[in-house]
Design a protein around this motif. Structure first.
Motif, short mmCIF file in Angstrom:
data_model
loop_
_atom_site.label_atom_id
_atom_site.label_comp_id
_atom_site.label_asym_id
_atom_site.label_seq_id
_atom_site.Cartn_x
_atom_site.Cartn_y
_atom_site.Cartn_z
N THR A 182 -28.06 14.35 -36.63
CA THR A 182 -28.12 12.89 -36.69
C THR A 182 -28.44 12.47 -38.12
N ASN A 184 -28.96 9.10 -40.64
CA ASN A 184 -29.15 7.67 -40.81
C ASN A 184 -28.51 7.26 -42.14
N LYS A 185 -27.34 6.63 -42.06
CA LYS A 185 -26.59 6.31 -43.28
C LYS A 185 -27.33 5.29 -44.14
N GLN A 187 -30.58 4.97 -44.35
CA GLN A 187 -31.66 5.69 -45.02
C GLN A 187 -31.14 6.51 -46.19
N GLU A 217 -23.65 7.65 -36.03
CA GLU A 217 -24.73 8.36 -36.70
C GLU A 217 -24.73 9.85 -36.37
#
Length: 233
Positions: A182, A184-185, A187, A217
């Motif tokens: 996973t 988080n783009k 972030q 994600e």
């Protein structure tokens, strides 16, 4: 010194300190007169604890929860510096000369803090050699990590840095979950101080090379060897 906490708050502070190994190790030689000056502070997730460019008047210890430390760029982008957890300190760099905060600090979950005034912090530092040594080690560790990050930012392309994050995530979680990780783009864009579309372009390129598949994600690493080569080449 400030007014001391009431008995219920004082007992809660003692309970929190003795129940947390990191906090207890930091505070075990703190004089009682200073120990009784600590204040408990509850911060809701999404709230700012420290605001970049505001003067620092207090020292904080994180008791529970997680926070993001980031720099706000002039164009509004966030440049993520670190994520802090229980036992980490806030304000220890700026408090000596009441300098403005270098970074903003945001609670990413509900956070419990122990807060001490600048006057009491300086007094504690002057009488507790154990804490003095802890502060020096903290400064050393922070300088090392910031120097390492600055070197990586200057020496490696954005493509390499994104590939390295994917590779490290694959090592930690993907290998046990059929290559699925996973990411988080948002972030990532904050971590590297780039627009999210720049991250998306790199992910699209890796997908076109059939190194990964992307579903929102969720990313599946289908060719870890090639991903590793692109991270370190």
């Amino acid at each position: 010194m400030q007014n001391e906490p009431n008995n219920s708050e004082w007992l809660r502070i003692v309970e929190l300190i003795t129940g947390n190994t990191l906090l207890y190790d930091l505070l075990k030689y703190c004089p009682l007169a200073i120990l009784r000056q600590w204040k408990l502070e509850q911060v809701k997730g999404g709230s700012l604890i420290c605001q970049q460019n505001e003067i620092c008047h207090q020292f904080h210890l994180i008791v529970q929860g997680n926070v993001d430390v980031f720099i706000n760029a002039n164009d509004g982008r966030k440049y993520l510096q670190a994520r802090y957890h229980a036992g980490d300190m806030l304000g220890e760099l700026e408090i000596f000369e009441q300098r403005p905060y270098i970074c903003s600090v945001e609670a990413i979950s509900d956070v419990t803090l122990l807060t001490l005034s600048r006057t009491d912090f300086c007094h504690w530092l002057s009488v507790d050699n154990h804490f003095n040594q802890k502060i020096i080690k903290t400064f050393s560790s922070q300088y090392y990590q910031l120097s390492k990050k600055a070197g990586e930012d200057n020496l490696y392309s954005l493509h390499q840095r994104v590939c390295l994050v994917l590779w490290e995530s694959y090592q930690h979680q993907g290998a046990q979950h059929h290559g699925e990780i996973t990411v988080n783009k948002l972030q990532l864009s904050e971590q590297f101080a780039v627009a999210q579309r720049s991250i998306n372009r790199i992910l699209f390129d890796l997908r076109e090379q059939q190194i990964i598949t992307v579903n929102g994600e969720q990313i599946r690493v289908i060719d870890p060897r090639r991903l590793q080569r692109q991270a370190v080449c």
